[in-house]
Design a protein around this motif. Structure first.
Motif, PDB file in Angstrom:
ATOM      1  N   MET A   1     -28.391  28.187 -41.050  1.00  0.00           N
ATOM      2  CA  MET A   1     -29.053  27.832 -42.301  1.00  0.00           C
ATOM      3  C   MET A   1     -30.307  27.018 -42.006  1.00  0.00           C
ATOM      4  SD  MET A   1     -27.483  25.833 -45.642  1.00  0.00           S
ATOM      5  CE  MET A   1     -27.463  24.211 -44.864  1.00  0.00           C
ATOM      6  N   ARG A   2     -31.400  27.391 -42.621  1.00  0.00           N
ATOM      7  CA  ARG A   2     -32.665  26.674 -42.443  1.00  0.00           C
ATOM      8  C   ARG A   2     -32.741  25.535 -43.461  1.00  0.00           C
ATOM      9  NH1 ARG A   2     -37.000  29.714 -40.032  1.00  0.00           N
ATOM     10  NH2 ARG A   2     -38.436  29.060 -41.660  1.00  0.00           N
ATOM     11  N   PHE A   3     -33.068  24.341 -42.972  1.00  0.00           N
ATOM     12  CA  PHE A   3     -33.148  23.206 -43.886  1.00  0.00           C
ATOM     13  C   PHE A   3     -34.365  22.345 -43.571  1.00  0.00           C
ATOM     14  CE2 PHE A   3     -31.835  19.322 -41.589  1.00  0.00           C
ATOM     15  CZ  PHE A   3     -31.403  19.865 -40.385  1.00  0.00           C
ATOM     16  N   ALA A   4     -34.735  21.529 -44.566  1.00  0.00           N
ATOM     17  CA  ALA A   4     -35.859  20.609 -44.423  1.00  0.00           C
ATOM     18  C   ALA A   4     -35.366  19.173 -44.561  1.00  0.00           C
ATOM     19  CB  ALA A   4     -36.919  20.900 -45.484  1.00  0.00           C
ATOM     20  N   LEU A   5     -36.170  18.276 -44.046  1.00  0.00           N
ATOM     21  CA  LEU A   5     -35.824  16.853 -44.034  1.00  0.00           C
ATOM     22  C   LEU A   5     -36.918  16.094 -44.769  1.00  0.00           C
ATOM     23  CD1 LEU A   5     -33.711  15.005 -42.697  1.00  0.00           C
ATOM     24  CD2 LEU A   5     -35.041  15.125 -40.585  1.00  0.00           C
ATOM     25  N   LEU A   6     -36.525  15.299 -45.752  1.00  0.00           N
ATOM     26  CA  LEU A   6     -37.474  14.412 -46.412  1.00  0.00           C
ATOM     27  C   LEU A   6     -37.268  13.011 -45.863  1.00  0.00           C
ATOM     28  CD1 LEU A   6     -37.063  15.516 -50.182  1.00  0.00           C
ATOM     29  CD2 LEU A   6     -38.232  16.683 -48.303  1.00  0.00           C
ATOM     30  N   GLY A   7     -38.179  12.566 -45.008  1.00  0.00           N
ATOM     31  CA  GLY A   7     -38.040  11.250 -44.394  1.00  0.00           C
ATOM     32  C   GLY A   7     -37.351  11.365 -43.056  1.00  0.00           C
ATOM     33  N   CYS A   8     -37.996  10.846 -42.031  1.00  0.00           N
ATOM     34  CA  CYS A   8     -37.400  10.963 -40.697  1.00  0.00           C
ATOM     35  C   CYS A   8     -37.336   9.592 -40.042  1.00  0.00           C
ATOM     36  CB  CYS A   8     -38.174  11.966 -39.850  1.00  0.00           C
ATOM     37  SG  CYS A   8     -37.188  12.646 -38.502  1.00  0.00           S
ATOM     38  N   GLY A   9     -36.684   8.656 -40.748  1.00  0.00           N
ATOM     39  CA  GLY A   9     -36.478   7.324 -40.205  1.00  0.00           C
ATOM     40  C   GLY A   9     -35.164   7.266 -39.450  1.00  0.00           C
ATOM     41  N   VAL A  10     -34.423   6.165 -39.661  1.00  0.00           N
ATOM     42  CA  VAL A  10     -33.167   5.965 -38.930  1.00  0.00           C
ATOM     43  C   VAL A  10     -32.176   7.097 -39.228  1.00  0.00           C
ATOM     44  CG1 VAL A  10     -31.145   4.458 -38.743  1.00  0.00           C
ATOM     45  CG2 VAL A  10     -33.438   3.471 -38.784  1.00  0.00           C
ATOM     46  N   VAL A  11     -31.952   7.377 -40.529  1.00  0.00           N
ATOM     47  CA  VAL A  11     -30.954   8.383 -40.910  1.00  0.00           C
ATOM     48  C   VAL A  11     -31.465   9.793 -40.602  1.00  0.00           C
ATOM     49  CG1 VAL A  11     -29.709   9.387 -42.854  1.00  0.00           C
ATOM     50  CG2 VAL A  11     -29.853   6.901 -42.615  1.00  0.00           C
ATOM     51  N   GLY A  12     -32.694  10.096 -41.043  1.00  0.00           N
ATOM     52  CA  GLY A  12     -33.253  11.418 -40.788  1.00  0.00           C
ATOM     53  C   GLY A  12     -33.330  11.720 -39.298  1.00  0.00           C
ATOM     54  N   GLY A  13     -33.693  10.713 -38.515  1.00  0.00           N
ATOM     55  CA  GLY A  13     -33.743  10.902 -37.066  1.00  0.00           C
ATOM     56  C   GLY A  13     -32.377  11.236 -36.498  1.00  0.00           C
ATOM     57  N   GLY A  14     -31.333  10.600 -37.045  1.00  0.00           N
ATOM     58  CA  GLY A  14     -29.976  10.913 -36.597  1.00  0.00           C
ATOM     59  C   GLY A  14     -29.597  12.346 -36.922  1.00  0.00           C
ATOM     60  N   VAL A  15     -29.987  12.803 -38.119  1.00  0.00           N
ATOM     61  CA  VAL A  15     -29.707  14.191 -38.512  1.00  0.00           C
ATOM     62  C   VAL A  15     -30.391  15.150 -37.532  1.00  0.00           C
ATOM     63  CG1 VAL A  15     -30.099  15.940 -40.293  1.00  0.00           C
ATOM     64  CG2 VAL A  15     -29.404  13.621 -40.944  1.00  0.00           C
ATOM     65  N   ALA A  16     -31.678  14.902 -37.270  1.00  0.00           N
ATOM     66  CA  ALA A  16     -32.434  15.794 -36.390  1.00  0.00           C
ATOM     67  C   ALA A  16     -31.805  15.850 -34.997  1.00  0.00           C
ATOM     68  CB  ALA A  16     -33.892  15.316 -36.302  1.00  0.00           C
ATOM     69  N   LYS A  17     -31.398  14.695 -34.489  1.00  0.00           N
ATOM     70  CA  LYS A  17     -30.814  14.624 -33.144  1.00  0.00           C
ATOM     71  C   LYS A  17     -29.473  15.370 -33.081  1.00  0.00           C
ATOM     72  CE  LYS A  17     -28.920  11.043 -30.057  1.00  0.00           C
ATOM     73  NZ  LYS A  17     -29.370  11.438 -28.708  1.00  0.00           N
ATOM     74  N   GLN A 282     -17.733   3.631 -39.354  1.00  0.00           N
ATOM     75  CA  GLN A 282     -19.066   3.030 -39.426  1.00  0.00           C
ATOM     76  C   GLN A 282     -19.697   3.373 -40.763  1.00  0.00           C
ATOM     77  OE1 GLN A 282     -20.791   1.058 -37.535  1.00  0.00           O
ATOM     78  NE2 GLN A 282     -19.575   0.996 -35.640  1.00  0.00           N
ATOM     79  N   GLY A 283     -20.044   2.347 -41.537  1.00  0.00           N
ATOM     80  CA  GLY A 283     -20.607   2.569 -42.860  1.00  0.00           C
ATOM     81  C   GLY A 283     -22.105   2.774 -42.856  1.00  0.00           C
ATOM     82  N   ALA A 284     -22.729   2.680 -41.709  1.00  0.00           N
ATOM     83  CA  ALA A 284     -24.181   2.842 -41.626  1.00  0.00           C
ATOM     84  C   ALA A 284     -24.548   3.250 -40.207  1.00  0.00           C
ATOM     85  CB  ALA A 284     -24.881   1.540 -42.014  1.00  0.00           C
ATOM     86  N   GLY A 285     -25.829   3.345 -39.939  1.00  0.00           N
ATOM     87  CA  GLY A 285     -26.279   3.676 -38.596  1.00  0.00           C
ATOM     88  C   GLY A 285     -26.767   5.108 -38.521  1.00  0.00           C
ATOM     89  N   SER A 286     -27.661   5.332 -37.601  1.00  0.00           N
ATOM     90  CA  SER A 286     -28.339   6.624 -37.470  1.00  0.00           C
ATOM     91  C   SER A 286     -27.358   7.768 -37.233  1.00  0.00           C
ATOM     92  CB  SER A 286     -29.318   6.534 -36.296  1.00  0.00           C
ATOM     93  OG  SER A 286     -29.952   7.756 -36.077  1.00  0.00           O
ATOM     94  N   LEU A 287     -26.509   7.659 -36.234  1.00  0.00           N
ATOM     95  CA  LEU A 287     -25.638   8.786 -35.894  1.00  0.00           C
ATOM     96  C   LEU A 287     -24.453   8.927 -36.852  1.00  0.00           C
ATOM     97  CD1 LEU A 287     -25.779   8.743 -31.992  1.00  0.00           C
ATOM     98  CD2 LEU A 287     -26.973  10.251 -33.589  1.00  0.00           C
ATOM     99  N   PRO A 288     -23.739   7.849 -37.226  1.00  0.00           N
ATOM    100  CA  PRO A 288     -22.642   8.033 -38.191  1.00  0.00           C
ATOM    101  C   PRO A 288     -23.129   8.590 -39.534  1.00  0.00           C
ATOM    102  CG  PRO A 288     -22.376   5.960 -37.034  1.00  0.00           C
ATOM    103  CD  PRO A 288     -23.733   6.485 -36.647  1.00  0.00           C
ATOM    104  N   THR A 289     -24.193   8.020 -40.087  1.00  0.00           N
ATOM    105  CA  THR A 289     -24.683   8.531 -41.365  1.00  0.00           C
ATOM    106  C   THR A 289     -25.263   9.929 -41.185  1.00  0.00           C
ATOM    107  OG1 THR A 289     -25.160   6.254 -42.005  1.00  0.00           O
ATOM    108  CG2 THR A 289     -26.120   7.977 -43.362  1.00  0.00           C
TER     109      THR A 289
ATOM    110  N   VAL B 274     -19.981  10.349 -34.655  1.00  0.00           N
ATOM    111  CA  VAL B 274     -19.406   9.670 -35.819  1.00  0.00           C
ATOM    112  C   VAL B 274     -18.791   8.334 -35.432  1.00  0.00           C
ATOM    113  CG1 VAL B 274     -17.043  10.588 -35.819  1.00  0.00           C
ATOM    114  CG2 VAL B 274     -18.222  10.156 -37.999  1.00  0.00           C
ATOM    115  N   GLY B 275     -18.508   8.148 -34.143  1.00  0.00           N
ATOM    116  CA  GLY B 275     -17.893   6.902 -33.689  1.00  0.00           C
ATOM    117  C   GLY B 275     -16.401   6.899 -33.964  1.00  0.00           C
ATOM    118  N   THR B 276     -15.874   5.714 -34.276  1.00  0.00           N
ATOM    119  CA  THR B 276     -14.441   5.535 -34.498  1.00  0.00           C
ATOM    120  C   THR B 276     -14.107   5.726 -35.979  1.00  0.00           C
ATOM    121  OG1 THR B 276     -14.276   3.997 -32.651  1.00  0.00           O
ATOM    122  CG2 THR B 276     -12.559   3.864 -34.333  1.00  0.00           C
ATOM    123  N   LEU B 277     -13.216   6.665 -36.265  1.00  0.00           N
ATOM    124  CA  LEU B 277     -12.702   6.845 -37.623  1.00  0.00           C
ATOM    125  C   LEU B 277     -11.206   6.614 -37.616  1.00  0.00           C
ATOM    126  CD1 LEU B 277     -14.439  10.135 -38.929  1.00  0.00           C
ATOM    127  CD2 LEU B 277     -15.133   7.768 -39.337  1.00  0.00           C
TER     128      LEU B 277
END
Lengths: 382, 382
Positions: A1-17, A282-289, B274-277
């Motif tokens: 599936m082709r998708f786009a990203l709006l905003g490539c900060g902490v969260v968007g960067g995690g998605v891309a990675k 983890q309730g936040a952070g680039s890779l968990p979110t 995702v870390g620890t769940l």
């Protein structure tokens, strides 16, 4: 599936990675970026390049804030593109509008990453509701405030010291008010309650934070009450009525919640056959979110189209969240009894059997006279 | 979807009740029952009536035990009927055979209810693996033993008293050995590790239980080590190797695991993004386990067909689960140092840096000389 990203900060960067390294079935083809920051052929500063690209099936909104996120999400949904968002503020504010637009165009709206970061919380509520009516959702939904409280508990530091350390570690924003005043938690509470109860939850629920919590408070609550504070979102429904609030809650030191460390989240649902289920992570952070967003993208690619309540069918009744409240204040708390003195001579007061709205109003009145005052519910949630 | 039920005891009764009251899309049309107990037109004592009924799409096996469950499950899968089971023993023993039969006929095999009761544990592992490699799964997967330990901790009772009370409440079987000796947990550990690592986990992992745990042990661990025992399943993989075991683990008293009360389960996975769940809920009981089975039935009706590892691609290496172990024994423990005396004068020994297999062998040798001896790992899992 082709998708786009709006905003490539902490969260968007995690998605891309994550997509780049682990999910070959997803292809990131467009990235909305500020005009001066374009250095990749996929980047554009024109939302039209994404909205009008018929090959883009889904859009991840990871910009945060109300505008232009609200406008962009609507444009994408109206164009039939599914939207995956981690933006709790915009979802809490505009969920009915988004849900209607998604339904009208056949697009999907996915909001797992708004509440609980990497914790599979919204999806678990939706899954539990396939069978059960849910009577309660509650939990620790803000990692920053839990980190601050846990630091104060384990190191004995004062709030400002813990906050400065959290800011230096990137766990707290330079302006921490959304986290420590409960605003972020309130958005997650409104979203969680709406999904859990199938009825639109009002946005102006009682909200009180942990800004005034002191090391002496923590010591007093532990030694005198055997309790530890946590900033909790709570929502309950019964007999056609509901209540929701965000406030510090004093939990038994042996409860699971009171032992949640660092910046972790712990969210609970109560169903009539499955009983109590808790979800921790983890309730936040680039890779968990980012992980939560990629899970939503995979569900979207699999054809899922979640439905959301767009109307309020339950009646607001704050009496459903009632109990005893503790106040720490140098001035008298109307209707409350003195319950003890803290290590530094401060006075604690007990207000019997107040509902979350009345207790919140008492706290607001008190704060006008004593800006350092603290309110906390004597919760019994275990 | 029309489905049949094999066995209508505690778990099967929960399934029937939930479907009847809450899930109109599922229809229970056949119930396999003992010959003398038939009092409902849906009941039959002939498995052929179910296997040969072309309108039955799925079969819930809730009989328990190895035979005839094993034979009946295979007959149903071979006939193209999906199977949903809560039977951890038969799945741990025959998963590759079941998975091959399901794949050959296009039927689905659903095992959520084998591990963690109402906790959405297997589904969460499967979902996490859509993105992440999982390095660890561990947790409290037996509610009975947690109930016993928690009772001993909170009431100060001895093991036999706690067990008698659990039996009277229906939380423990008349023959409690599957629960208290870790056999039940081991089946769940094998299933969890197989699903989490995508490699068939051996069945003869090291298993030690809590039969010899005393109130004095609990007091000593708390006062001397700041730790509390929990019966834990643990599995880990790294660099093409894996290890798994079941044993009492001494966890920091402030860990989430050490504060899991009563008969609750808490299962954890660790993924690379995702870390620890952690997932917490009722690990047994008619309605929670019935809920897990009905969730599987709904997934089955939605067309899901889970795939399972049927071969072992990782190499067994017990050194992946190594650390310090504590023994309580009246005879000397070879290679161990005395570490203290308990309240009743019993001696505790510390064995440095042993792997789970070596420590288990030491415990087995010790138990031959001192049948009351106890072994527990000094885990650091938080």
């Amino acid at each position: 599936m082709r998708f786009a990203l709006l905003g490539c900060g902490v969260v968007g960067g995690g998605v891309a990675k994550i997509v780049d390294e682990k999910v070959p079935s997803l292809e990131l083809v467009r990235i909305l970026t500020l005009p001066g920051e374009i250095d990749d052929p996929r980047q554009t500063s024109d939302i039209g390049d994404i909205v009008n690209d018929d090959t883009v099936e889904a859009v991840v909104e990871a910009m945060g804030g109300l505008e232009p996120a609200h406008t962009f999400i609507l444009q994408c949904l109206n164009a039939g593109k599914s939207v995956v968002t981690s933006n709790k503020a915009v979802v809490a504010a505009f969920l009915p509008e988004f849900a209607a637009a998604a339904e009208a165009s056949g697009a999907g709206l996915f909001i797992e990453a708004t509440s609980g970061g990497g914790v599979p919380w919204i999806a678990s509520i939706v899954k539990a509701r396939r069978i059960d009516a849910l009577s309660e959702v509650y939990g620790i939904l803000n990692g920053t405030s839990n980190y601050l409280i846990h630091s104060m508990e384990t190191l004995g530091t004062e709030f400002d010291t813990a906050l400065a350390e959290a800011q230096s570690l990137g766990y707290a924003e330079r302006d921490p008010s959304a986290d420590i005043d409960g605003i972020d938690t309130a958005n997650k509470c409104v979203i969680s309650a709406t999904v859990a109860f199938g009825s639109l939850c009002r946005r102006d629920i009682p909200v009180h934070g942990i800004r005034n919590l002191t090391a002496a408070d923590i010591a007093f609550f532990r030694s005198s009450l055997g309790r530890a504070p946590r900033l909790m979102a709570r929502a309950i429904q019964r007999d056609g009525a509901y209540a929701a609030c965000v406030e510090p809650v004093l939990l038994p030191v042996g409860s699971v919640e009171a032992n949640v460390p660092a910046n972790y989240n712990l969210a609970t649902l109560v169903g009539d056959t499955v009983g109590t289920l808790k979800f921790y992570g983890q309730g936040a952070g680039s890779l968990p979110t980012g992980n939560a967003i990629v899970q939503d993208l995979l569900d979207c690619a699999g054809g899922e189209r979640p439905a959301y309540a767009t109307e309020t069918t339950l009646q607001w009744d704050p009496a459903l969240l009632a109990g005893d409240y503790v106040f720490r204040s140098s001035v008298e708390v109307p209707g409350a009894q003195p319950m003890g003195e803290g290590p530094d001579g401060q006075t604690y007061w007990l207000l019997h059997d107040a509902d979350c709205e009345a207790a919140g109003a008492a706290a607001d009145a008190l704060l006008a006279a004593d800006p350092a005052a603290l309110m906390a519910a004597l919760g019994t949630t275990a």
